[in-house]
Design an enzyme around this catalytic site. Sequence first.
Site, PDB file in Angstrom:
ATOM      1  N   ARG A 148       7.710 -19.181   1.031  1.00 50.52           N
ATOM      2  CA  ARG A 148       7.474 -17.765   1.309  1.00 50.52           C
ATOM      3  C   ARG A 148       8.710 -17.008   0.847  1.00 50.52           C
ATOM      4  NH1 ARG A 148       6.147 -20.490   6.261  1.00 50.52           N
ATOM      5  NH2 ARG A 148       3.922 -20.377   6.770  1.00 50.52           N
ATOM      6  N   LYS A 172       8.323 -19.551   9.567  1.00 51.14           N
ATOM      7  CA  LYS A 172       7.923 -18.631  10.631  1.00 51.14           C
ATOM      8  C   LYS A 172       8.312 -19.190  11.999  1.00 51.14           C
ATOM      9  CE  LYS A 172       4.028 -16.350   8.320  1.00 51.14           C
ATOM     10  NZ  LYS A 172       2.579 -16.063   8.380  1.00 51.14           N
ATOM     11  N   HIS A 244       4.346 -14.221  -3.448  1.00 49.51           N
ATOM     12  CA  HIS A 244       3.403 -15.119  -2.763  1.00 49.51           C
ATOM     13  C   HIS A 244       2.460 -15.798  -3.753  1.00 49.51           C
ATOM     14  CE1 HIS A 244       2.788 -16.207   1.389  1.00 49.51           C
ATOM     15  NE2 HIS A 244       1.493 -16.280   1.197  1.00 49.51           N
ATOM     16  N   ARG A 247       3.565 -19.216  -4.512  1.00 47.61           N
ATOM     17  CA  ARG A 247       3.266 -20.141  -3.409  1.00 47.61           C
ATOM     18  C   ARG A 247       1.807 -20.597  -3.477  1.00 47.61           C
ATOM     19  NH1 ARG A 247       4.673 -21.558   2.000  1.00 47.61           N
ATOM     20  NH2 ARG A 247       3.096 -21.089   3.575  1.00 47.61           N
ATOM     21  N   HIS A 270       2.231 -24.745   7.167  1.00 44.45           N
ATOM     22  CA  HIS A 270       1.105 -24.162   7.898  1.00 44.45           C
ATOM     23  C   HIS A 270       0.943 -24.878   9.238  1.00 44.45           C
ATOM     24  CE1 HIS A 270      -1.015 -22.596   4.003  1.00 44.45           C
ATOM     25  NE2 HIS A 270      -0.125 -21.749   4.477  1.00 44.45           N
ATOM     26  N   TYR A 279      -7.424 -23.211   0.062  1.00 43.45           N
ATOM     27  CA  TYR A 279      -7.237 -23.657  -1.316  1.00 43.45           C
ATOM     28  C   TYR A 279      -8.374 -24.537  -1.796  1.00 43.45           C
ATOM     29  CZ  TYR A 279      -2.663 -21.743  -0.481  1.00 43.45           C
ATOM     30  OH  TYR A 279      -1.649 -20.879  -0.160  1.00 43.45           O
TER      31      TYR A 279
END
Length: 298
Positions: A148, A172, A244, A247, A270, A279
Amino acid sequence: MKWEQAIADYKHYLKLERGLSENTLMNYLRDVRKLVSYLEELDQKISPVKIEQEILLQFVYELGKSVSPRSQARIISGLNSFFNYLAFEQYREDNPMELIESPKLGRKLPDTLSVEEIDTLIKAIDLSKAEGERNRAMLETLYGCGLRVSELIQLRISDLFFEEDFIKVTGKGDKQRFVPIGKVNQKYINLYRYQVRVHQNIQKGNEDILFLNRRGKALSRAMIFTIVKQLGVKTGLRKTISPHTFRHSFATHLLENGADLRAIQQMLGHESITTTEIYMHVDRTHLSRVMEQFHPRK
């Protein structure tokens, strides 16, 4: 309980208990404040403990007139989280948002770049300028490690474990993970570190930050967006791209080449596999290859 007190308590919970980043945290609080503004416009003096589903349904209805379905769904989700918190802390007995449905959204597929398009963008970087080596190293890292943009600008020299072919990434909620890094990517980072960065006047507190601006400080998110956008224009790329996009391309190319979805999930950081599963919708031929290779009655 007044709204400001509830919001302050909720902010404390999001920051300390859930460990959300400042950006995510502010988005959650903004959703609640939209509701507060709506109540003020109606001159409705209802506390967060007493507000009922009827007024919330009215708010959601009015919201749908001024924002996109995607924004409406995000705000509903944010309010649902807020009232779940109040119920969990026993400020109220129920969550009045519980039965309010979000608008149905089609799953948005991420934009991706081909390997050739990524090569073209990176080759368009002007290496005659000092920031050229830095920009090449940054884009190689965005694509090579699937970071990210916030993870890229926070990357530290002490996070580089090149002997083990890994980097440590802070994602995150300050969650850390180790991501493999290829030799090509390592080469470009080292070129930047030892040919450009060593000659910079680094500002105090930024000594360990890997990627620096001209003033010797950490780069901003906006600067990375600008670099990517300008390269897109320079190469005549007819796609809307952002940091992004690299990514998304990283994950898509791994999947297309047969990588395991769980491994991709770990590398992307994730929390849920369902986030990574988007994806699978980019190239369905991958599913056919898996069936052909592994099913006993192929």
